[in-house]
Design an enzyme around this catalytic site. Structure first.
Site, PDB file in Angstrom:
ATOM      1  CG  HIS A 483      -1.953  -1.112   1.033  1.00 56.99           C
ATOM      2  ND1 HIS A 483      -3.047  -1.481   2.063  1.00 56.99           N
ATOM      3  CD2 HIS A 483      -2.125  -1.466   0.133  1.00 56.99           C
ATOM      4  CE1 HIS A 483      -3.611  -2.806   1.365  1.00 56.99           C
ATOM      5  NE2 HIS A 483      -3.503  -3.212   0.309  1.00 56.99           N
TER       6      HIS A 483
HETATM    7  C1  FAD Z   1       0.356  -6.590  -4.836  1.00 54.21           C
HETATM    8  C2  FAD Z   1      -0.790  -5.883  -4.946  1.00 54.21           C
HETATM    9  C3  FAD Z   1      -1.285  -6.637  -3.907  1.00 54.21           C
HETATM   10  C4  FAD Z   1      -2.373  -5.260  -3.880  1.00 54.21           C
HETATM   11  N1  FAD Z   1      -4.131  -4.973  -3.058  1.00 54.21           N
HETATM   12  C5  FAD Z   1      -4.712  -4.147  -2.952  1.00 54.21           C
HETATM   13  C6  FAD Z   1      -6.446  -4.528  -2.483  1.00 54.21           C
HETATM   14  O1  FAD Z   1      -6.895  -6.062  -2.399  1.00 54.21           O
HETATM   15  N2  FAD Z   1      -7.240  -4.244  -2.287  1.00 54.21           N
HETATM   16  C7  FAD Z   1      -6.381  -2.723  -2.572  1.00 54.21           C
HETATM   17  O2  FAD Z   1      -7.333  -1.536  -2.066  1.00 54.21           O
HETATM   18  N3  FAD Z   1      -5.192  -2.815  -2.713  1.00 54.21           N
HETATM   19  C8  FAD Z   1      -4.402  -3.241  -2.843  1.00 54.21           C
HETATM   20  N4  FAD Z   1      -2.846  -2.556  -3.701  1.00 54.21           N
HETATM   21  C9  FAD Z   1      -2.623  -1.765  -3.486  1.00 54.21           C
HETATM   22  C10 FAD Z   1      -3.636  -0.828  -4.552  1.00 54.21           C
HETATM   23  O3  FAD Z   1      -4.169  -2.089  -5.827  1.00 54.21           O
HETATM   24  C11 FAD Z   1      -2.985   0.438  -4.938  1.00 54.21           C
HETATM   25  O4  FAD Z   1      -3.127   1.511  -4.052  1.00 54.21           O
HETATM   26  C12 FAD Z   1      -3.261   1.544  -6.087  1.00 54.21           C
HETATM   27  O5  FAD Z   1      -3.808   0.450  -7.277  1.00 54.21           O
HETATM   28  C13 FAD Z   1      -2.895   2.605  -6.469  1.00 54.21           C
HETATM   29  O6  FAD Z   1      -3.077   3.054  -6.914  1.00 54.21           O
HETATM   30  P1  FAD Z   1      -2.001   4.544  -8.250  1.00 54.21           P
HETATM   31  O7  FAD Z   1      -3.175   5.089  -9.626  1.00 54.21           O
HETATM   32  O8  FAD Z   1      -1.868   4.869  -7.549  1.00 54.21           O
HETATM   33  O9  FAD Z   1      -0.826   3.999  -9.062  1.00 54.21           O
HETATM   34  P2  FAD Z   1      -0.783   2.644  -9.962  1.00 54.21           P
HETATM   35  O10 FAD Z   1      -1.903   1.843  -9.857  1.00 54.21           O
HETATM   36  O11 FAD Z   1       0.392   1.657  -9.176  1.00 54.21           O
HETATM   37  O12 FAD Z   1      -0.535   2.955 -11.970  1.00 54.21           O
HETATM   38  C14 FAD Z   1       0.319   3.243 -11.734  1.00 54.21           C
HETATM   39  C15 FAD Z   1       0.244   3.232 -13.790  1.00 54.21           C
HETATM   40  O13 FAD Z   1       1.537   4.004 -13.996  1.00 54.21           O
HETATM   41  C16 FAD Z   1       2.202   3.227 -14.978  1.00 54.21           C
HETATM   42  N5  FAD Z   1       4.134   4.423 -14.929  1.00 54.21           N
HETATM   43  C17 FAD Z   1       4.618   4.375 -13.677  1.00 54.21           C
HETATM   44  N6  FAD Z   1       5.937   5.290 -13.725  1.00 54.21           N
HETATM   45  C18 FAD Z   1       5.224   5.673 -15.235  1.00 54.21           C
HETATM   46  C19 FAD Z   1       6.290   6.454 -16.446  1.00 54.21           C
HETATM   47  N7  FAD Z   1       7.135   6.570 -15.999  1.00 54.21           N
HETATM   48  N8  FAD Z   1       5.510   6.913 -17.952  1.00 54.21           N
HETATM   49  C20 FAD Z   1       4.015   6.185 -17.598  1.00 54.21           C
HETATM   50  N9  FAD Z   1       3.780   5.147 -16.707  1.00 54.21           N
HETATM   51  C21 FAD Z   1       4.110   4.937 -16.116  1.00 54.21           C
HETATM   52  C22 FAD Z   1       2.386   2.467 -14.004  1.00 54.21           C
HETATM   53  O14 FAD Z   1       2.863   1.237 -15.248  1.00 54.21           O
HETATM   54  C23 FAD Z   1       1.230   2.017 -13.661  1.00 54.21           C
HETATM   55  O15 FAD Z   1      -0.203   1.368 -14.894  1.00 54.21           O
HETATM   56  C24 FAD Z   1      -2.259  -3.812  -3.747  1.00 54.21           C
HETATM   57  C25 FAD Z   1      -1.196  -3.612  -4.365  1.00 54.21           C
HETATM   58  C26 FAD Z   1       0.040  -4.364  -5.256  1.00 54.21           C
HETATM   59  C27 FAD Z   1       0.418  -4.062  -6.274  1.00 54.21           C
END
Ligand code: FAD
Length: 555
Positions: A483
Site C-alpha cells: 500500500h
Molecule cells: C500486489 C498488490 C496487491 C494489492 N492488493 C490490494 C487490495 O487487495 N486492495 C486494495 O485496495 N489495494 C491493493 N493494493 C494497492 C492498490 O492496488 C494501489 O494502492 C493502487 O492501485 C494505487 O493506484 P495508483 O493509481 O496510485 O498507482 P498504480 O495503480 O500503480 O498506477 C500507476 C501506473 O503508472 C504507470 N507508470 C509508472 N511510471 C510511469 C512512467 N514513468 N511513464 C508512464 N507510466 C508510468 C504504471 O505502470 C501504472 O500503470 C495492492 C497493490 C499491489 C501491488
C-alpha cells in the site's frame, strides 16, 4: 498506436532543432493508466476534451489478470515493476520485494482485489491534522458512492450505478464462515460491511470483481473512455519528465518505439504514476529536495523538500497453521478448477484467497480499529514464493495505522532506473508492541470453536516463543500489504507537495493524482481510496478549467 498522429490530438510542426521528435497537442496529458489514471481518462474526456493517457506498461491481456485467485502468480513477470527496497532497518536490514502493476489498470490489475475504504477517522484526520481542506469523511463519501456499483449492499454508504463493480467472492471456502463465528465467540460483533457505519467486527470481505473475474480500473473507467474518439492511449510509453516552461507544465517527454516524443498539454499535465513513480517523475523534472537533485545532477526548478518523503505502507505478519485433510487453496492448481473458471467463471479460482476478515482494536482506548485481519484458507507466505511442506492455512494481520515513514529517492537521472525506496517499516517500537498485542487477540480467536479444532496445529510463530523471540520473529518475517502512499502528500508549501486540490506547489498546470497524495495512509487497502481521490480530482480539474473558459470569454 505509434504516438505520432493520434486521433483527437492536434499535430504540431516539428521544431527544426528537434526534427527527430514528434510533438502532439492535447488538453490533458495523464501519466499512468492505473487505479487513478483510468478514472481521470474517463471523467476528463466526458466533455469532449482531448485526453492523452501514457502508460509505461502494456495491455492487461495476461489471462491471469482476470482470474482472482492467481494474482500473486504475476509477481516478477513482465507486468510487474518488480522493485526492491533498500535495506529496511526495522526488518533486520532485509531488502523487501515491492511489486507494482505495469500494465493497463496499473496495480488494480495485479492487486488482491479487496475493496476497503478505510474509516471516517482517516479522512477527518486528513483534514484536521494535515490541512487537507475538503477531504473530511462527509466530503469524500459521495465520491466513493459515485464510482461504485455494489452487487450486495444497498444503502446510503454505497452506490449501485457507478462503473466500479464491487461484490463478495463468488467461491467462498467453508472455513471462512467458521472464522467469523470464532471471532463472534471471542466477543467481536458481526459486520458484513466494513465500508459502512462501523469498521469494527468480523464478516465477509468485498472485492472489486464482476462475474467471477477481476474488475480493474481499466475495466471500469478506461475501456469506456476509449470508446470516445477524443481519448488517446499510448502503451509502452515511458514518461521521462514533465516539460516546464516559465513555471508552467506544458507537456511531457516520453519514449515510445525507440523515439523520444513530446506531448503538449494546453490545460494540465497530471501525474498518476503511483507512489513510487510520481515522486520519481517530479524529481526527474527538477521538482524536489534541492540537495538531492544536485547530488544526482538535475537542475532544481522548484526546491520542494517533501517530494518523495513521508512514504507509508502497511506492515503485515502471517500466522500459519497445519491443516491436514482440510480443503485448502493448495488444491486450486488442479486443472479442473481452471476448466470450471473458463466454462462458467465459477469455482475455486474465483476467490481472491481471503474471503473473511476481522477489524480489531489492539487497545480498547483507540478511536477506531488499528488492525485488519484476513483469513486465508491456504498457506500464504513471503508473497507466495515459499511453498508449504503440508496443507495449511494463514491468518494475516496488518497494522493499519503505521507511524513510520520512509522515502523515495532517485538512483540516477535515468528515467529507466528504478527509484530508491525505503519505507522504514516498524522503525517505531510501539508498532511492534501493537503487533504483539494483536497476535495475542487473534490467537484468542483461533482458539475458539468452530475454528479451534481446524487450527490446532499452530506452526508459526512458535507458541513457546518468549517476548524477545516474538519481536525478533516479527522483524525477520513481516512483509507488507503493498500500500505505498503519501510520497507527494497534500500539505501547505514546505509541509506537503500538493495543495488540497492536488496542484503541485511552485508549478502551474501540474497535479499529482494517485495514492502519493494521501497525507496519511488509510486504515485499509488503498485502491478504493485512490479511485475516490481521482474522482474528487476530476471535479477540481473540470471546475478550474470551466472557470478559465469563463474568464477567457469575458475578456
Ligand atoms: C500486489 C498488490 C496487491 C494489492 N492488493 C490490494 C487490495 O487487495 N486492495 C486494495 O485496495 N489495494 C491493493 N493494493 C494497492 C492498490 O492496488 C494501489 O494502492 C493502487 O492501485 C494505487 O493506484 P495508483 O493509481 O496510485 O498507482 P498504480 O495503480 O500503480 O498506477 C500507476 C501506473 O503508472 C504507470 N507508470 C509508472 N511510471 C510511469 C512512467 N514513468 N511513464 C508512464 N507510466 C508510468 C504504471 O505502470 C501504472 O500503470 C495492492 C497493490 C499491489 C501491488
Amino acid at each position: 498506436m505509434t504516438g505520432r498522429e493520434p486521433a483527437g490530438s492536434r499535430p504540431v510542426e516539428p521544431d527544426n532543432q528537434q526534427m527527430e521528435r514528434f510533438v502532439n497537442r492535447y488538453d490533458y496529458v495523464i501519466v499512468g493508466a492505473g487505479s487513478a489514471g483510468c478514472v481521470l481518462a474517463d471523467r476528463l474526456s466526458a466533455d469532449g476534451s482531448r485526453v492523452l493517457v501514457l502508460e509505461a506498461g502494456g495491455q492487461d491481456d495476461d489471462p491471469r489478470v482476470k482470474i482472482p485467485a492467481v494474482w500473486s502468480g504475476m509477481f516478477q513477470g513482465p507486468n510487474d515493476w518488480n522493485y526492491t527496497s533498500d535495506p529496511e532497518p526495522g526488518y533486520h536490514g532485509r531488502c523487501v520485494f515491492l511489486p507494482r502493476g505495469k500494465m493497463l489498470g496499473g496495480s488494480s490489475s495485479l492487486n488482491a482485489m479487496f475493496y476497503v475504504r478505510g474509516n471516517r477517522q482517516d479522512y477527518d484526520a486528513w483534514e484536521r491534522d494535515f490541512g487537507a481542506t475538503g477531504w473530511s469523511y462527509d466530503e469524500v463519501l459521495p465520491y466513493f458512492v459515485r464510482s461504485e456499483n455494489n452487487a450486495n449492499i444497498k444503502d446510503e454508504f454505497h452506490g449501485s450505478d457507478g462503473p466500479l463493480h464491487v461484490t463478495t467472492d463468488r467461491w467462498i471456502s467453508p472455513y471462512a464462515e467458521r472464522f467469523i463465528e470464532a471471532a463472534e465467540a471471542a466477543g467481536f460483533p458481526r459486520n458484513d460491511d466494513f465500508n459502512g457505519a462501523q469498521q469494527d467486527g468480523a464478516g465477509m470481505m468485498q472485492v472489486t470483481g464482476h462475474d467471477g473475474s477481476r474488475w480493474s480500473s481499466a475495466d471500469a473507467f478506461l475501456r469506456p473512455a476509449l470508446e470516445r474518439d477524443n481519448v488517446e492511449l499510448v502503451t509502452d510509453a515511458l514518461v521521462h519528465r514533465v516539460v516546464i516552461e516559465d513555471g508552467r507544465a506544458t507537456g511531457v517527454e516520453y519514449s515510445h518505439d525507440g523515439e523520444v516524443v513530446t506531448a503538449l498539454a494546453d490545460r494540465e499535465v497530471i501525474l498518476s504514476a503511483g507512489a513510487y513513480n510520481s515522486p520519481q517523475l517530479l524529481m526527474l523534472s527538477g521538482i524536489g529536495p534541492k540537495e538531492h537533485l544536485q547530488e544526482i545532477g538535475i537542475e532544481t526548478l522548484v526546491d520542494s523538500p517533501q517530494v518523495g518523503q513521508n512514504l507509508q505502507d502497511h506492515p503485515q505478519v502471517f500466522l500459519h497453521y497445519d491443516t491436514p485433510g482440510a480443503l485448502t487453496l493448495a488444491q486450486a492448481g488442479d486443472p479442473r478448477h481452471m476448466e470450471e473458471w473458463l466454462d462458467s467463471r465459477t469455482g475455486m479460482l474465483t476467490t481472491n484467497a481471503a474471503e473473511s476478515a476481522l477489524f480489531l482494536r489492539s487497545s480498547p482506548e483507540l478511536e477506531s480499529p488499528d488492525f485488519q485481519v484476513v483469513f486465508v484458507p491456504g498457506y500464504f507466505w513471503d508473497h507466495g514464493f515459499r511453498q508449504p511442506a503440508r496443507p495449511g492455512m494463514t491468518i494475516a494481520l496488518t497494522l493499519n495505522t503505521p507511524i513510520s515513514r520512509g522515502s523515495v529517492r532517485l538512483r540516477s537521472a535515468d528515467p529507466a532506473d528504478a527509484p530508491r525506496i525505503r519505507t522504514n517499516y516498524l522503525t517505531h517500537d510501539s508498532e511492534v508492541d501493537a503487533i504483539l498485542r494483536a497476535i495475542d487477540i487473534v490467537q484468542g480467536v483461533a482458539d475458539q470453536e468452530p475454528l479451534a479444532e481446524l487450527l490446532a496445529d499452530h506452526v508459526d510463530p512458535g507458541e513457546d516463543f518468549t517476548r524477545d523471540q516474538l519481536v525478533a520473529w516479527v522483524r525477520a518475517e513481516a512483509q507488507h500489504m503493498f500500500h505505498a502512499s503519501c510520497s507527494a502528500r497534500i500539505g501547505s508549501e514546505g509541509e506537503g507537495v500538493v495543495d488540497p486540490e492536488l496542484r503541485v506547489h511552485g508549478v502551474n498546470g501540474l497535479r499529482v493524482v494517485d495514492a502519493s497524495v494521501m497525507p496519511r495512509v488509510t486504515s485499509g487497502n488503498t485502491h478504493a481510496p485512490t479511485v475516490m481521490i481521482a474522482e474528487r480530482a476530476s471535479d477540481f480539474i473540470l471546475a478550474a478549467n470551466r472557470e478559465l473558459a469563463t474568464t477567457a470569454k469575458e475578456s
